[in-house]
Design a protein around this motif. Structure first.
Motif, PDB file in Angstrom:
ATOM      1  N   VAL A 488       0.837  -1.208   0.000  1.00  0.00           N
ATOM      2  CA  VAL A 488       0.000   0.000   0.000  1.00  0.00           C
ATOM      3  C   VAL A 488       0.868   1.252   0.000  1.00  0.00           C
ATOM      4  CG1 VAL A 488      -1.712   1.306   1.315  1.00  0.00           C
ATOM      5  CG2 VAL A 488      -1.921  -1.170   1.146  1.00  0.00           C
ATOM      6  N   GLU A 489       1.974   1.214   0.741  1.00  0.00           N
ATOM      7  CA  GLU A 489       2.885   2.362   0.791  1.00  0.00           C
ATOM      8  C   GLU A 489       3.457   2.665  -0.589  1.00  0.00           C
ATOM      9  OE1 GLU A 489       7.217   3.015   2.683  1.00  0.00           O
ATOM     10  OE2 GLU A 489       5.676   2.601   4.185  1.00  0.00           O
ATOM     11  N   LEU A 490       3.818   1.614  -1.340  1.00  0.00           N
ATOM     12  CA  LEU A 490       4.340   1.804  -2.691  1.00  0.00           C
ATOM     13  C   LEU A 490       3.274   2.393  -3.621  1.00  0.00           C
ATOM     14  CD1 LEU A 490       6.416  -1.483  -3.160  1.00  0.00           C
ATOM     15  CD2 LEU A 490       7.308   0.840  -2.949  1.00  0.00           C
ATOM     16  N   GLU A 491       2.051   1.915  -3.494  1.00  0.00           N
ATOM     17  CA  GLU A 491       0.965   2.424  -4.330  1.00  0.00           C
ATOM     18  C   GLU A 491       0.667   3.889  -4.012  1.00  0.00           C
ATOM     19  OE1 GLU A 491      -2.383  -0.141  -3.924  1.00  0.00           O
ATOM     20  OE2 GLU A 491      -1.368  -1.880  -4.791  1.00  0.00           O
ATOM     21  N   ILE A 492       0.674   4.233  -2.723  1.00  0.00           N
ATOM     22  CA  ILE A 492       0.453   5.623  -2.332  1.00  0.00           C
ATOM     23  C   ILE A 492       1.558   6.510  -2.890  1.00  0.00           C
ATOM     24  CG2 ILE A 492       0.455   7.215  -0.355  1.00  0.00           C
ATOM     25  CD1 ILE A 492      -2.160   5.791  -0.641  1.00  0.00           C
ATOM     26  N   ASP A 493       2.799   6.022  -2.832  1.00  0.00           N
ATOM     27  CA  ASP A 493       3.928   6.805  -3.348  1.00  0.00           C
ATOM     28  C   ASP A 493       3.796   7.012  -4.854  1.00  0.00           C
ATOM     29  OD1 ASP A 493       6.656   8.009  -2.929  1.00  0.00           O
ATOM     30  OD2 ASP A 493       7.174   6.444  -4.373  1.00  0.00           O
ATOM     31  N   GLU A 494       3.305   6.010  -5.571  1.00  0.00           N
ATOM     32  CA  GLU A 494       3.094   6.166  -7.013  1.00  0.00           C
ATOM     33  C   GLU A 494       2.045   7.236  -7.301  1.00  0.00           C
ATOM     34  OE1 GLU A 494       2.184   2.430  -8.784  1.00  0.00           O
ATOM     35  OE2 GLU A 494       4.168   1.576  -8.438  1.00  0.00           O
ATOM     36  N   THR A 495       0.978   7.254  -6.502  1.00  0.00           N
ATOM     37  CA  THR A 495      -0.052   8.293  -6.658  1.00  0.00           C
ATOM     38  C   THR A 495       0.519   9.669  -6.362  1.00  0.00           C
ATOM     39  OG1 THR A 495      -1.755   6.703  -5.994  1.00  0.00           O
ATOM     40  CG2 THR A 495      -2.361   9.028  -5.943  1.00  0.00           C
ATOM     41  N   ILE A 496       1.315   9.776  -5.295  1.00  0.00           N
ATOM     42  CA  ILE A 496       1.958  11.049  -4.945  1.00  0.00           C
ATOM     43  C   ILE A 496       2.850  11.519  -6.089  1.00  0.00           C
ATOM     44  CG2 ILE A 496       3.688  12.113  -3.424  1.00  0.00           C
ATOM     45  CD1 ILE A 496       2.557  10.401  -1.142  1.00  0.00           C
ATOM     46  N   PHE A 497       3.620  10.595  -6.657  1.00  0.00           N
ATOM     47  CA  PHE A 497       4.529  10.938  -7.755  1.00  0.00           C
ATOM     48  C   PHE A 497       3.746  11.452  -8.957  1.00  0.00           C
ATOM     49  CE2 PHE A 497       6.971   9.788 -11.564  1.00  0.00           C
ATOM     50  CZ  PHE A 497       8.145  10.461 -11.302  1.00  0.00           C
ATOM     51  N   LEU A 498       2.657  10.784  -9.309  1.00  0.00           N
ATOM     52  CA  LEU A 498       1.845  11.202 -10.456  1.00  0.00           C
ATOM     53  C   LEU A 498       1.279  12.603 -10.243  1.00  0.00           C
ATOM     54  CD1 LEU A 498      -0.669   9.004 -12.404  1.00  0.00           C
ATOM     55  CD2 LEU A 498      -1.317  11.302 -11.733  1.00  0.00           C
ATOM     56  N   LEU A 499       0.732  12.859  -9.057  1.00  0.00           N
ATOM     57  CA  LEU A 499       0.149  14.174  -8.780  1.00  0.00           C
ATOM     58  C   LEU A 499       1.225  15.254  -8.729  1.00  0.00           C
ATOM     59  CD1 LEU A 499      -2.478  13.175  -6.048  1.00  0.00           C
ATOM     60  CD2 LEU A 499      -2.827  13.480  -8.507  1.00  0.00           C
ATOM     61  N   GLN A 500       2.403  14.914  -8.220  1.00  0.00           N
ATOM     62  CA  GLN A 500       3.509  15.873  -8.221  1.00  0.00           C
ATOM     63  C   GLN A 500       3.955  16.195  -9.645  1.00  0.00           C
ATOM     64  OE1 GLN A 500       6.358  13.912  -5.669  1.00  0.00           O
ATOM     65  NE2 GLN A 500       5.708  15.041  -3.857  1.00  0.00           N
ATOM     66  N   MET A 501       3.934  15.206 -10.527  1.00  0.00           N
ATOM     67  CA  MET A 501       4.276  15.445 -11.934  1.00  0.00           C
ATOM     68  C   MET A 501       3.285  16.438 -12.559  1.00  0.00           C
ATOM     69  SD  MET A 501       7.002  13.893 -13.047  1.00  0.00           S
ATOM     70  CE  MET A 501       7.701  14.364 -11.462  1.00  0.00           C
ATOM     71  N   TYR A 502       2.018  16.284 -12.202  1.00  0.00           N
ATOM     72  CA  TYR A 502       1.010  17.237 -12.713  1.00  0.00           C
ATOM     73  C   TYR A 502       1.344  18.648 -12.259  1.00  0.00           C
ATOM     74  CZ  TYR A 502      -3.277  19.971 -12.763  1.00  0.00           C
ATOM     75  OH  TYR A 502      -4.177  20.979 -12.943  1.00  0.00           O
ATOM     76  N   LEU A 503       1.662  18.822 -10.977  1.00  0.00           N
ATOM     77  CA  LEU A 503       1.958  20.157 -10.453  1.00  0.00           C
ATOM     78  C   LEU A 503       3.242  20.729 -11.053  1.00  0.00           C
ATOM     79  CD1 LEU A 503       1.041  19.624  -6.684  1.00  0.00           C
ATOM     80  CD2 LEU A 503      -0.282  20.848  -8.423  1.00  0.00           C
ATOM     81  N   ILE A 504       4.228  19.881 -11.344  1.00  0.00           N
ATOM     82  CA  ILE A 504       5.477  20.334 -11.939  1.00  0.00           C
ATOM     83  C   ILE A 504       5.223  20.945 -13.323  1.00  0.00           C
ATOM     84  CG2 ILE A 504       7.604  19.491 -13.038  1.00  0.00           C
ATOM     85  CD1 ILE A 504       7.913  17.594 -10.639  1.00  0.00           C
ATOM     86  N   TYR A 505       4.322  20.351 -14.082  1.00  0.00           N
ATOM     87  CA  TYR A 505       4.069  20.811 -15.443  1.00  0.00           C
ATOM     88  C   TYR A 505       3.061  21.960 -15.521  1.00  0.00           C
ATOM     89  CZ  TYR A 505       6.757  17.088 -17.625  1.00  0.00           C
ATOM     90  OH  TYR A 505       7.779  16.280 -18.037  1.00  0.00           O
ATOM     91  N   GLN A 506       2.511  22.387 -14.394  1.00  0.00           N
ATOM     92  CA  GLN A 506       1.551  23.498 -14.433  1.00  0.00           C
ATOM     93  C   GLN A 506       2.263  24.842 -14.477  1.00  0.00           C
ATOM     94  OE1 GLN A 506      -1.734  22.860 -14.970  1.00  0.00           O
ATOM     95  NE2 GLN A 506      -0.768  20.853 -15.167  1.00  0.00           N
TER      96      GLN A 506
END
Length: 506
Positions: A488-506
């Motif tokens: 679950v920790e790995l899956e949460i980290d993947e979600t965090i990474f994806l959302l951070q990528m969105y914010l980086i490109y904004q």
């Protein structure tokens, strides 16, 4: 600053460095950039302990320092984003192992454990470890080439250094020097290995290297994109996107929002030379058309260049990924009707409550209940507009809309909260079953030592029987629980990474 994020940062510092470092790190997180005496005064720690904690945090690049106005006093700042990256160390090591092999994996692992090292000392350490743990001999020359391959691929980066003698050094490194291979003298390294010369005699004793996290995140980003298209189409579609991203780096900055045009002819030639995806080669034009028409808008035909050249639109891709993630969150948190309302409001930009029930085809009472439920949970926002009426007083219109950036940050907060709960639960499991876990570790250590000495199987079986059947059941249950929590920790980290990528490109 986020409260939940701060809790995760504090817990990571506590687990890895202890309560003193955690106290100093938490204070820096809360109060930003501060000098040494402020930290001592507000943490109520002895000055020696504060200095020691700062040395540890600086060593692992979790704290940076800048000179104060008088340039004799340093101001310290916590790099909280790097603290969170410690949870991804296992991913970084696994990525290098798959891409470069076991020797490079050990190089990166040693660097992550120590934070920085000179190339020569690192190579000698890895050689010693391979000989001890794997009973295998690797030459200095072979390992030097492995190290150079990691530098060339930019997974390792040189640390900045001070060019002037000042009370608070200003660490600088030119961009052109970041990935220049260090001077490595094989003869001197052999002499150091044989204890004939001191370590200080090595020519690269002042050139330190560390892990380039940005390069790892680039690979993780590409893997996310490739996996998404593999799931949506098939393995050949994913391979096409992987090659397209690979060719992008030859023309464009890795983190650019839009790539320069990439000729499709190049992709076709690479597929033909590799000869590993015959189906992709046979239906190449069809894959190009399907990917171009995909609603994620990853690739589009280049307007000016034309002639079979395409551009990669990474910003639109991660915007689409983030939207799908948010819609999935709404679906799981509420239901399909609430997800339908959310998609409707997002697509319409602004919409009146009466229009929601008509366009979403949901009964008025239920549509109103779900809309205000989404509003209460901050997935929807309202804006009141007043319009002057010719026959009466002002009339107020209520419009629903979606503030997507706010929703992304809210979901990130939920992810940090979940991450903190998972880590707390893991610590609780370890604490409750500490006696049995320690006993298991002692037994395993004894068995390992006896096996190294050539003990008989009967002796090893007798030692193993020190753990009773009920204790074995408890250990199996603990192992199962920890695996679930880690997953679950790995899956949460993947979600965090994806959302951070969105914010980086904004």
């Amino acid at each position: 600053m986020s409260v939940q994020y701060g809790k995760v940062v504090s817990l990571i510092l506590l687990e890895r460095f202890g309560p003193v470092v955690e106290k100093v790190g938490t204070y820096l997180y809360q109060y930003g950039t501060v000098p040494l005496l402020y930290i001592k005064k507000n943490t109520n720690l002895p000055l020696s302990k504060v200095k020691e904690a700062l040395c540890i945090l600086i060593k692992y690049r979790l704290v940076t320092f800048t000179p104060n106005r008088n340039e004799n006093i340093a101001n310290y700042t916590l790099q909280h984003d790097r603290v969170l990256l410690t949870l991804r160390y296992a991913k970084y090591i696994n990525l290098i192992k798959k891409k470069f092999g076991n020797e490079c994996e050990m190089i990166v692992e040693e660097l992550l454990q120590r934070s920085y090292w000179t190339a020569s000392e690192l190579i000698l350490k890895v050689i010693e470890r391979i000989k001890r743990d794997h009973n295998k001999i690797v030459t200095i020359l072979a390992l030097r080439e492995k190290f150079f391959s990691l530098v060339t691929a930019q997974y390792l980066i040189r640390l900045p250094f001070s060019r002037e003698d000042k009370p608070v050094p200003n660490l600088i490194l030119e961009e052109s020097e970041q990935f220049v291979p260090p001077p490595i003298d094989l003869k001197k390294m052999t002499s150091v290995q044989n204890n004939s010369e001191p370590v200080d005699s090595l020519p690269d004793k002042d050139v330190y290297w560390t892990v380039n996290f940005d390069r790892f995140h680039q690979d993780m980003r590409d893997k996310l994109i490739v996996n998404a298209f593999t799931k949506k189409f098939d393995e050949n579609g994913g391979e096409f996107v992987r090659l397209l991203l690979q060719q992008m780096y030859m023309r464009t900055s890795p983190w650019a929002e839009v790539s320069n045009p990439v000729p499709i002819v190049e992709i076709r030639d690479i597929v033909r030379k590799q000869a590993t995806h015959q189906h992709l080669l046979a239906f190449f034009d069809q894959y190009v058309n399907v990917l171009e028409q995909d609603n994620s808008n990853l690739i589009r035909q280049a307007g000016e260049a034309g002639g079979g050249s395409f551009q990669i639109f990474l910003k639109e891709t991660f915007t689409k990924f983030a939207e799908e993630t948010v819609e999935q969150v709404v679906l799981e948190k509420f239901d399909t009707k609430a997800a339908r309302i959310f998609r409707l409001v997002k697509s319409k930009k602004y919409i009146e409550p009466d229009q929601i029930q008509q366009l979403a085809m949901i009964p008025a009472k239920e549509a109103k209940r779900l809309s205000y439920q989404l509003l209460e949970e901050n997935f929807l926002q309202v804006q009141d507009l007043k319009k002057s009426s010719s026959n009466g007083p002002n009339k107020c219109f209520t419009l629903f809309h979606v503030d997507f950036d706010q929703i992304i940050r809210m979901i990130l907060e939920l992810c940090y909260k979940t991450l903190f709960n998972i880590m707390t639960r893991k610590n609780h499991e370890r604490l409750v079953h500490k006696r049995i876990i320690d006993k298991k570790q002692r037994v395993d250590t004894i068995i390992m030592g006896m096996r190294a000495q050539g003990a008989a199987e009967e002796q090893l079986s007798d030692i193993e029987e020190m753990i009773t059947p009920p204790e074995k059941e408890i250990l199996q249950q603990i192992d199962l629980t920890m695996k679930k929590l880690n997953s679950v920790e790995l899956e949460i980290d993947e979600t965090i990474f994806l959302l951070q990528m969105y914010l980086i490109y904004q």
